[in-house]
Design an enzyme around this catalytic site. Structure first.
Site, short mmCIF file in Angstrom:
data_model
loop_
_atom_site.label_atom_id
_atom_site.label_comp_id
_atom_site.label_asym_id
_atom_site.label_seq_id
_atom_site.Cartn_x
_atom_site.Cartn_y
_atom_site.Cartn_z
N GLU A 226 0.87 -1.29 0.07
CA GLU A 226 -0.04 -0.09 0.04
C GLU A 226 0.96 1.23 -0.12
O GLU A 226 1.47 1.57 1.15
CB GLU A 226 -0.97 -0.09 1.09
CG GLU A 226 -1.73 -1.25 1.15
CD GLU A 226 -3.05 -1.16 2.07
OE1 GLU A 226 -4.15 -1.91 1.66
OE2 GLU A 226 -3.21 -0.25 2.80
N CYS A 261 -2.22 8.93 2.44
CA CYS A 261 -1.80 8.44 1.10
C CYS A 261 -3.03 8.94 0.11
O CYS A 261 -2.63 8.90 -0.96
CB CYS A 261 -1.89 6.92 1.26
SG CYS A 261 -3.19 6.08 1.94
P1 NAD Z 1 8.73 4.44 4.25
O1 NAD Z 1 8.69 3.57 3.12
O2 NAD Z 1 9.77 5.41 4.54
O3 NAD Z 1 8.70 3.44 5.68
C1 NAD Z 1 7.82 2.45 5.72
C2 NAD Z 1 7.90 1.36 6.63
O4 NAD Z 1 9.18 0.80 5.88
C3 NAD Z 1 8.97 1.90 8.04
O5 NAD Z 1 8.37 1.16 8.98
C4 NAD Z 1 10.51 1.80 7.48
O6 NAD Z 1 11.29 1.64 9.10
C5 NAD Z 1 10.24 0.47 6.88
N1 NAD Z 1 11.57 0.38 5.70
C6 NAD Z 1 12.32 1.41 5.42
N2 NAD Z 1 13.37 0.73 4.81
C7 NAD Z 1 13.21 -0.40 4.72
C8 NAD Z 1 13.77 -1.74 3.89
N3 NAD Z 1 15.04 -1.64 3.42
N4 NAD Z 1 13.33 -3.17 4.23
C9 NAD Z 1 12.37 -3.27 4.81
N5 NAD Z 1 11.52 -2.05 5.69
C10 NAD Z 1 12.10 -0.71 5.41
O7 NAD Z 1 7.25 5.30 4.36
P2 NAD Z 1 6.89 6.34 5.72
O8 NAD Z 1 7.25 7.55 5.57
O9 NAD Z 1 6.66 5.76 6.73
O10 NAD Z 1 5.25 6.25 4.95
C11 NAD Z 1 4.91 7.79 4.08
C12 NAD Z 1 4.43 6.73 2.74
O11 NAD Z 1 3.44 5.67 3.01
C13 NAD Z 1 3.84 7.80 1.63
O12 NAD Z 1 4.17 7.64 0.39
C14 NAD Z 1 2.33 7.27 1.86
O13 NAD Z 1 1.52 7.79 0.81
C15 NAD Z 1 2.17 6.10 1.88
N6 NAD Z 1 1.04 5.28 2.86
C16 NAD Z 1 0.28 4.63 2.05
C17 NAD Z 1 -0.84 4.17 2.17
C18 NAD Z 1 -2.01 3.33 1.47
O14 NAD Z 1 -2.87 2.82 2.14
N7 NAD Z 1 -1.74 3.25 0.36
C19 NAD Z 1 -1.26 4.42 3.68
C20 NAD Z 1 -0.32 5.21 4.47
C21 NAD Z 1 0.72 5.60 3.86
#
Ligand code: NAD
Length: 454
Positions: A226, A261
């Site tokens: 997502e 999002c």
């Molecule tokens: P992010 O990708 O920076 O981090 C998300 C998660 O991934 C965190 O828990 C982080 O620690 C982890 N992570 C980072 N690097 C990793 C790796 N190499 N391997 C495994 N895990 C890793 O995203 P964010 O800043 O937390 O969230 C914001 C983004 O999420 C925005 O783009 C937003 O639109 C999206 N979002 C989407 C939805 C949806 O339902 N489509 C809902 C909420 C947020």
């Protein structure tokens, strides 16, 4: 790891990150617990979620305050999020038994046939910070109901909330060897990718999501993503109340400080009503109450992450260099906290990053369009595919545009909305697979086909 309050920049707490060895131990623990959990009758698993539903209400003051302190979400919106999470739980509590029941395909033929839904096993729930309750319950609740064990990695920006969730689940009867929180930043998430899990369910950015899909591809297990969006909203010239539409569009753009999002990220307005719309939009934006997120009257708190302030400034500089005009906001206030004012930009085009790259902040571009055809083309001009909204008196006219959208969700006369009964899914760079609805119940189980003779 330091937990920092984005409104004050003060350290709230220091907390130890899980090492890869500690994560491997947690995996072994829940791997052993999963089969016992799967053998617990479905009604009992659902009964635990009913207790969790009740606790989210009785503990709401403490939970809302923690959420506001660590992500900067205005307190009222933290309460709204908890209520929203409880609505989703109600859906899962009422509907899971129906969608997880075995299905007889034929009982009359010599070979009787049925489908039985079995859990995946141990799944990773790697989560984002912007709505930790909402995006969390989309995954760990149907996963637990379906008989899976969960390694839940909250975002490093929502760790305290993640720990609250763990405590409440344990108090609800979910065994410790079925649900474990993984504490840490990217490397802790990375450690989960190295383990032989049975599914990866990720909410976050496109960049990390794509990396996870690539990195786990050879495991041949389900991966759901997502991801982000650049969601458009189009206002047709036949809307009856331009002011009301402008107010709704503004709320869609700035709720949760634009860090949703499915936030409205770009607006197209038909030229006949363009000036009236922009005037009403700016007038409403000026009234937004910015300030201490713990104050119940506050509508705009700080951004959650420090880097985001510089990122939004860069998007605005790029827009201005390409001829855009900033009608409101534009400069972060300075001083303590990661505050950024609601910002309205006009004379925009798709040459600007502001109109093409996810902003994730209270910054919005409004573009004038000739007709539905031009609006549709611009709305489709994006690598993302999460949601698209159309405002019009005429359903037929709106439907013609909605049908052209390559998005998981379309809205007529509403926006920035998620319903537990409908699938939540992104297309293209916005994701893979669905949560919520019966699709989001079945996502955590696998069908087994029974061919029965005798
Ligand atoms: P992010 O990708 O920076 O981090 C998300 C998660 O991934 C965190 O828990 C982080 O620690 C982890 N992570 C980072 N690097 C990793 C790796 N190499 N391997 C495994 N895990 C890793 O995203 P964010 O800043 O937390 O969230 C914001 C983004 O999420 C925005 O783009 C937003 O639109 C999206 N979002 C989407 C939805 C949806 O339902 N489509 C809902 C909420 C947020």
């Amino acid at each position: 790891m330091q937990i920092i309050n984005p409104a004050t920049e003060e350290v709230i707490q220091e907390i130890a990150e899980d090492s890869p060895e500690a994560i491997a131990k947690k995996f072994q623990l829940v791997k052993d617990g999963q089969s016992e959990w799967a053998a617990v009758p479905l009604e009992k698993r659902i009964a635990c979620i009913e207790k969790f539903y009740a606790l989210l209400d009785t503990e709401k003051e403490k939970l809302a305050e923690t959420l506001t302190m660590e992500v900067g979400k205005p307190l009222q919106q933290s309460y709204n999020e908890l209520n929203g999470a409880r609505k989703r739980l109600e859906y899962f509590i009422k509907n899971s038994a129906k969608w997880l029941a075995e299905e007889w395909i034929t009982e009359e033929d010599a070979t009787r046939e049925k489908i039985v839904y079995e859990p995946l096993g141990v799944i990773a729930n790697i989560s984002a910070w912007n709505y930790p309750y909402l995006v969390g319950v989309n995954v760990f609740v149907p996963a637990l109901i379906g008989g899976n064990a969960v390694l839940y990695k909250p975002s490093e920006y929502a760790v305290l909330t993640g720990l609250h969730i763990q405590q409440l689940l344990y108090r609800s009867g979910i065994p410790e060897n079925v649900f474990q929180v993984i504490i840490g930043k990217g490397p802790a998430g990375q450690a989960l990718l190295e383990l032989p899990l049975h599914g990866y369910f990720f909410t976050g950015s496109y960049r990390t999501g794509k990396y996870i899909a690539e990195h786990t591809a050879s495991q041949l297990v389900p991966v759901q993503l997502e991801l982000g969006g650049k969601d458009p909203l189009y206002v047709m010239d036949d809307v009856e109340d331009v002011e009301a539409v402008a107010a709704a569009a503004l709320e869609g753009a700035v709720y949760n400080n634009g860090q949703s999002c499915c936030a409205v990220e770009r607006i197209y307005v038909q030229e006949k009503i363009y000036n009236k719309f922009v005037d009403a939009f700016v007038a409403n934006a000026k009234k937004l109450v910015i300030g201490d997120p713990l104050d119940k009257k506050t509508e705009i708190g700080p951004l959650s992450r420090k880097e985001q302030v510089a990122f939004l400034n860069q998007q605005l500089a790029d827009a201005k260099a390409n001829g855009a005009r900033v009608l409101l906001g534009g400069n972060s206030a300075g001083g303590k906290g990661y505050f950024f004012p609601p910002t309205v930009v006009v004379d925009v085009s798709h040459k600007m990053k502001l109109m093409t790259e996810e902003s994730f902040g209270p910054v919005i571009g409004i573009q004038k369009v000739k007709d539905d055809k031009e609006a549709s083309e611009l709305m489709r001009d994006t690598p993302y595919g999460l949601t698209a909204a159309v405002y019009s008196k005429s359903f037929e006219r709106a439907e013609a545009v909605m049908k052209q959208m390559n998005t998981g969700t379309v809205y007529w006369n509403c926006c920035d909305r998620v319903s537990a009964g409908l699938p939540w899914s992104g297309r293209k760079n916005s994701g893979l697979g669905s949560t919520l609805s019966y699709h989001g119940i079945r996502a955590f189980v696998q069908p087994k086909a029974y061919h029965l003779r005798g």
